[in-house]
Scaffold this active site. Sequence first.
Site, mmCIF file in Angstrom:
data_model
loop_
_atom_site.group_PDB
_atom_site.id
_atom_site.type_symbol
_atom_site.label_atom_id
_atom_site.label_comp_id
_atom_site.label_asym_id
_atom_site.label_seq_id
_atom_site.Cartn_x
_atom_site.Cartn_y
_atom_site.Cartn_z
ATOM 1 N N TYR A 188 0.859 -1.183 0.000
ATOM 2 C CA TYR A 188 0.000 0.000 0.000
ATOM 3 C C TYR A 188 0.899 1.237 0.000
ATOM 4 O O TYR A 188 1.869 1.308 0.757
ATOM 5 C CB TYR A 188 -0.886 -0.002 1.247
ATOM 6 C CG TYR A 188 -1.770 1.220 1.401
ATOM 7 C CD1 TYR A 188 -2.843 1.436 0.534
ATOM 8 C CD2 TYR A 188 -1.534 2.149 2.409
ATOM 9 C CE1 TYR A 188 -3.655 2.554 0.676
ATOM 10 C CE2 TYR A 188 -2.350 3.266 2.561
ATOM 11 C CZ TYR A 188 -3.399 3.463 1.694
ATOM 12 O OH TYR A 188 -4.209 4.574 1.834
ATOM 13 N N LYS A 244 4.517 9.265 8.525
ATOM 14 C CA LYS A 244 4.308 8.659 9.846
ATOM 15 C C LYS A 244 5.307 9.167 10.902
ATOM 16 O O LYS A 244 5.135 10.273 11.389
ATOM 17 C CB LYS A 244 4.265 7.144 9.696
ATOM 18 C CG LYS A 244 3.064 6.751 8.787
ATOM 19 C CD LYS A 244 2.649 5.311 8.825
ATOM 20 C CE LYS A 244 1.302 5.143 8.134
ATOM 21 N NZ LYS A 244 1.335 4.514 6.837
ATOM 22 N N ASP A 256 9.479 3.020 -0.671
ATOM 23 C CA ASP A 256 8.470 3.680 0.162
ATOM 24 C C ASP A 256 8.729 3.325 1.625
ATOM 25 O O ASP A 256 8.465 2.208 2.067
ATOM 26 C CB ASP A 256 7.071 3.244 -0.285
ATOM 27 C CG ASP A 256 5.961 3.917 0.518
ATOM 28 O OD1 ASP A 256 6.267 4.657 1.481
ATOM 29 O OD2 ASP A 256 4.778 3.696 0.182
HETATM 30 C C1 LIG Z 1 0.642 4.908 5.528
HETATM 31 C C2 LIG Z 1 1.367 4.644 4.262
HETATM 32 C C3 LIG Z 1 1.252 5.484 3.145
HETATM 33 C C4 LIG Z 1 0.244 6.608 3.081
HETATM 34 O O1 LIG Z 1 0.500 7.605 4.009
HETATM 35 P P1 LIG Z 1 -0.728 8.589 4.425
HETATM 36 O O2 LIG Z 1 -0.070 9.588 5.308
HETATM 37 O O3 LIG Z 1 -1.738 7.726 5.089
HETATM 38 O O4 LIG Z 1 -1.239 9.188 3.167
HETATM 39 C C5 LIG Z 1 2.070 5.253 2.057
HETATM 40 N N1 LIG Z 1 2.936 4.219 2.049
HETATM 41 C C6 LIG Z 1 3.068 3.385 3.087
HETATM 42 C C7 LIG Z 1 4.061 2.273 3.030
HETATM 43 C C8 LIG Z 1 2.272 3.551 4.225
HETATM 44 O O5 LIG Z 1 2.379 2.682 5.237
#
Ligand SMILES: *Cc1c(COP(=O)(O)O)cnc(C)c1O
Length: 467
Positions: free
Chosen positions: A169, A296, A264
């Site tokens: 994701y 995060k 990511d």
């Molecule tokens: C949480 C997450 C996102 C999206 O971040 P948001 O701040 O919720 O838009 C993208 N990539 C990864 C791996 C994530 O865990």
Amino acid sequence: MLSQAVGDNGWVTTAAGAPSVPATNAGAVPASAALFTRAKAVSPGGVNSPVRAFRAVGGTPRFMRAASGAYLTDADGNTYVDMVGSWGPMLLGHAHPAVVAAVREAAGRGTSFGTPSEPEVALAEEIVGRTPVELVRMVSSGTEATMSAIRLARGCTGRDLVVKFAGCYHGHVDSLLADAGSGLVTFAVPGTPGVPAASAAQTLVLPYNDPDAVDAAFAEHGDSIACVITEAAAGNMGAVPPEPGFNAHLAKTCQDNGAVFVSDEVMTGFRVSRCGQWGLDGAREGWRPDLMTFGKVMGGGFPAAAFGGRADLMSQLAPDGPVYQAGTLSGNPVATTAGLTTLRLATPEVYAALDATADAVQQLARQALQAAGVPHVVQSAGNMFSIFFGRTEPVRNFVDAQAQDPSCYRAFFHAMLAAGVYLPPSSYESWFVSYAHDDRALGIIAEALPVAAAAAAAASRQGHTHG
Ligand SMILES: *Cc1c(COP(=O)(O)O)cnc(C)c1O
């Protein structure tokens, strides 16, 4: 009156050594239920992010009114050991005194200037100091970070195709929602309506941890692939670590084919080590991603995220280059102050403590589930981890992750909740610990687990009876 002192981990403790939070007391939830009714009247599903609605596990979502250290307190006054940590950001624990003080001070100086300011520079310096990125651009969410990184990769290569992995994701970016894990799989939405077919057609979805599939995709489409994006360690289908050499293979394949490797680290960055997942593999193996995305933890509980990477690529962004990207609240002084304060407190000792706590919880979970005879795999990616019920083989990819028993998790989740432990309300999510998870929190978890394991065992037996 109890005398108070600041403990090793920055928390105020009472003379007895316990954090100053109410005792665990997970009871009835009329206040949460009433709030949920009000919320559903004014918001789709009553929530602002789908997994919060508890659809995968059933029941009433808990509306939280406060959080401190390792604990959440809901609208009814029930307190829970928090194993979600706002889905990762709360590395130090909730409302860390130093973070709260820094945020108060920053807010008092003004909450947004719409100009550059010092905290965003200091946070960028901290990120550049910990990771291989040379230049970094701040945004407000992980979604914005991955969306912008992909635009930049396409702009730099003049190519359109994006390779991603099933179960990974990357936020709710159009081209990245194909076969994404997390909330999407929790609701069994394969892609999503609203994404143009043309956009979905630009995305190749491959099985995670499968270098041969990557080679085959490049053999067929090599000169049209703009980038490969992967979770540095998958945490959004439950915790599924990259197999040794997998990320290195992605880096090399991209390099050989003139594609951009986007790692990511929105979830793993500054969480699984001081330098994120890259600190656990790339730094040791001698490779680096071309672009990285963060979010995060680096926001310290505020909306701050970033993408960064090679200077020659990042220089293609406006105003230096032609690839446009902007944001009214990007680099916001309060959010970047929260992130900077969090990262400065996230020392090697903090990471060692997180690893030890994560190991301890996994060990306790394994013992309880084994004793109850529940088939399961406890799996970790650094200090993130999750339990896959109903299978005993390691989970390597999304197909494996989907071969789990959701009814078992449902029973387990609710038993833990009733015993005062707040787990992710979906089995396709990682569990997170914080620096504030101390022996008292571990004790509450240890007491809850055997009861929850028994509930999972009963659900598992029932599942078998019903065939
Ligand atoms: C949480 C997450 C996102 C999206 O971040 P948001 O701040 O919720 O838009 C993208 N990539 C990864 C791996 C994530 O865990």
